[in-house]
Design a protein around this motif. Structure first.
Motif, PDB file in Angstrom:
ATOM      1  N   GLU A  11       0.657  -1.367   0.002  1.00 49.59           N
ATOM      2  CA  GLU A  11      -0.039   0.018  -0.102  1.00 49.59           C
ATOM      3  C   GLU A  11       0.811   1.335  -0.031  1.00 49.59           C
ATOM      4  OE1 GLU A  11      -3.930   1.656   2.223  1.00 49.59           O
ATOM      5  OE2 GLU A  11      -3.351  -0.510   2.481  1.00 49.59           O
ATOM      6  N   ARG A  13       3.965   1.545  -1.316  1.00 46.90           N
ATOM      7  CA  ARG A  13       4.700   1.785  -2.496  1.00 46.90           C
ATOM      8  C   ARG A  13       4.140   2.929  -3.210  1.00 46.90           C
ATOM      9  NH1 ARG A  13       4.731   1.794  -7.229  1.00 46.90           N
ATOM     10  NH2 ARG A  13       2.659   1.025  -7.096  1.00 46.90           N
ATOM     11  N   ARG A  14       5.035   4.071  -3.712  1.00 44.09           N
ATOM     12  CA  ARG A  14       4.855   4.913  -4.603  1.00 44.09           C
ATOM     13  C   ARG A  14       5.744   4.903  -5.635  1.00 44.09           C
ATOM     14  NH1 ARG A  14       0.604   4.654  -2.914  1.00 44.09           N
ATOM     15  NH2 ARG A  14       0.211   4.080  -5.014  1.00 44.09           N
ATOM     16  N   SER A  15       5.520   5.353  -6.859  1.00 44.11           N
ATOM     17  CA  SER A  15       6.375   5.725  -7.775  1.00 44.11           C
ATOM     18  C   SER A  15       7.088   7.098  -7.394  1.00 44.11           C
ATOM     19  CB  SER A  15       5.795   5.972  -9.206  1.00 44.11           C
ATOM     20  OG  SER A  15       5.349   4.626  -9.508  1.00 44.11           O
ATOM     21  N   THR A  16       8.361   7.055  -7.427  1.00 47.22           N
ATOM     22  CA  THR A  16       9.005   8.431  -7.013  1.00 47.22           C
ATOM     23  C   THR A  16       9.840   8.797  -8.303  1.00 47.22           C
ATOM     24  OG1 THR A  16       9.009   7.983  -4.819  1.00 47.22           O
ATOM     25  CG2 THR A  16      10.806   9.386  -5.383  1.00 47.22           C
ATOM     26  N   ALA A 140      10.817  -0.554  -1.461  1.00 43.19           N
ATOM     27  CA  ALA A 140       9.713   0.121  -0.686  1.00 43.19           C
ATOM     28  C   ALA A 140      10.038  -0.463   0.861  1.00 43.19           C
ATOM     29  CB  ALA A 140       8.453  -0.046  -1.067  1.00 43.19           C
ATOM     30  N   ALA A 145      13.042   4.304  -2.694  1.00 39.85           N
ATOM     31  CA  ALA A 145      11.795   4.600  -3.414  1.00 39.85           C
ATOM     32  C   ALA A 145      12.289   4.407  -4.923  1.00 39.85           C
ATOM     33  CB  ALA A 145      11.896   6.319  -3.512  1.00 39.85           C
ATOM     34  N   LYS A 182       8.007  12.985  -0.390  1.00 29.47           N
ATOM     35  CA  LYS A 182       6.977  11.963  -0.146  1.00 29.47           C
ATOM     36  C   LYS A 182       6.140  12.499  -1.721  1.00 29.47           C
ATOM     37  CE  LYS A 182       4.224   9.811   3.146  1.00 29.47           C
ATOM     38  NZ  LYS A 182       2.980   9.532   2.751  1.00 29.47           N
ATOM     39  N   SER A 183       5.845  11.146  -2.339  1.00 31.44           N
ATOM     40  CA  SER A 183       5.159  11.311  -3.418  1.00 31.44           C
ATOM     41  C   SER A 183       3.368  11.343  -2.868  1.00 31.44           C
ATOM     42  CB  SER A 183       5.301  10.222  -4.452  1.00 31.44           C
ATOM     43  OG  SER A 183       6.676  10.248  -5.067  1.00 31.44           O
ATOM     44  N   ALA A 185      -0.238  10.045  -3.304  1.00 33.98           N
ATOM     45  CA  ALA A 185      -0.655   8.801  -3.686  1.00 33.98           C
ATOM     46  C   ALA A 185      -1.769   9.083  -4.836  1.00 33.98           C
ATOM     47  CB  ALA A 185      -1.549   8.164  -2.438  1.00 33.98           C
ATOM     48  N   PRO A 186      -1.553   8.335  -5.822  1.00 42.40           N
ATOM     49  CA  PRO A 186      -2.471   8.632  -6.906  1.00 42.40           C
ATOM     50  C   PRO A 186      -3.709   7.861  -6.696  1.00 42.40           C
ATOM     51  CG  PRO A 186      -0.786   6.870  -7.751  1.00 42.40           C
ATOM     52  CD  PRO A 186      -0.556   7.392  -6.028  1.00 42.40           C
ATOM     53  N   LYS A 188      -6.512   5.152  -6.821  1.00 42.71           N
ATOM     54  CA  LYS A 188      -6.869   4.074  -7.356  1.00 42.71           C
ATOM     55  C   LYS A 188      -8.351   3.661  -7.621  1.00 42.71           C
ATOM     56  CE  LYS A 188      -2.430   3.024  -7.140  1.00 42.71           C
ATOM     57  NZ  LYS A 188      -1.283   2.662  -7.977  1.00 42.71           N
TER      58      LYS A 188
END
Ligand code: FMN
Length: 199
Positions: A11, A13-16, A140, A145, A182-183, A185-186, A188
């Motif tokens: 949950e 994990r984000r693309s950085t 992650a 990242a 911090k990216s 959260a897109p 979902k």
């Protein structure tokens, strides 16, 4: 919903795309590569290779991507320039290449089946995709990242040449490092939009 360390890593994990100048410990890179190599693979062929890129070769990769960006229109050029910045700012970049071993094995073992090499190529890509996802999750879990740069598929021939790879198929480039920030959260899609149940 049940939660545990694995679920929380998935949950969180984000693309950085922008990395701090801090280096990564070599042990962490090895752990990430081991996690990638633990992924499921069709016929257990593990027909992936991981190329760890640092220093001058990494900067050459960033320059190549940035130069080639100018030869494309939008949005490809914008994404390639972003990718070049990610490669440049990350301390380490891992390139993933499919070796073609699974395709060779499949075409030999299933001789006479129509489009068998197409099927095995798909399974080789699927296997490597599982390895890349393990890589992202392992990073992650270690507080690191990363981002999967698929847009580089636009310039695969140049990339393979720069990586010194003469056989196989380019799969992905993954910059890894500490996030500069911090990216967000897109969004979902909610499960009800994507899941159906049959019984
Ligand atoms: C196959 C694949 C290719 C991708 N290629 C790119 C890319 O070229 N550039 C980029 O910035 N992000 C790329 N991404 C990352 C996605 O944009 C990202 O996963 C998505 O926006 C969801 O964000 P999240 O990873 O933080 O959940 C790629 C992801 C996948 C799975």
């Amino acid at each position: 919903m049940k939660s545990n360390e694995t679920m929380r890593t998935i949950e969180a994990r984000r693309s950085t795309r922008t990395f701090a100048s801090r280096d990564i410990h070599e042990d962490d890179i090895i752990s990430i590569l081991k996690a990638a190599n633990q992924a499921p693979s069709a016929h257990n062929k593990q027909s992936w290779r991981f190329i760890v890129i640092r220093g001058a070769r990494k900067q050459a990769l960033a320059s190549l991507v940035s130069e080639r960006a100018g030869q494309f229109g939008k949005p490809s050029s914008t994404l390639l320039r972003m990718a070049a910045r990610s490669i440049s700012s990350a301390p380490v970049v891992v390139a993933v290449v499919n070796t073609g071993e699974l395709v060779k094995h499949g075409t030999r073992s299933f001789e006479g089946v129509a489009d068998i090499s197409g099927l095995f190529r798909t399974m080789e890509i699927q296997s490597s995709a599982a390895a890349v996802q393990n890589m992202l999750l392992a990073a992650a879990s270690l507080g690191l990242a990363s981002v999967w740069l698929g847009i580089l598929c636009l310039i695969t021939e140049d990339l393979l040449m720069l990586l010194g790879v003469h056989e196989g198929e380019f799969m992905a480039v993954v910059p890894i490092g500490y996030a500069q920030r911090k990216s967000a959260a897109p969004r979902k899609k909610p499960l009800e939009n994507i899941v159906s149940y049959l019984s």
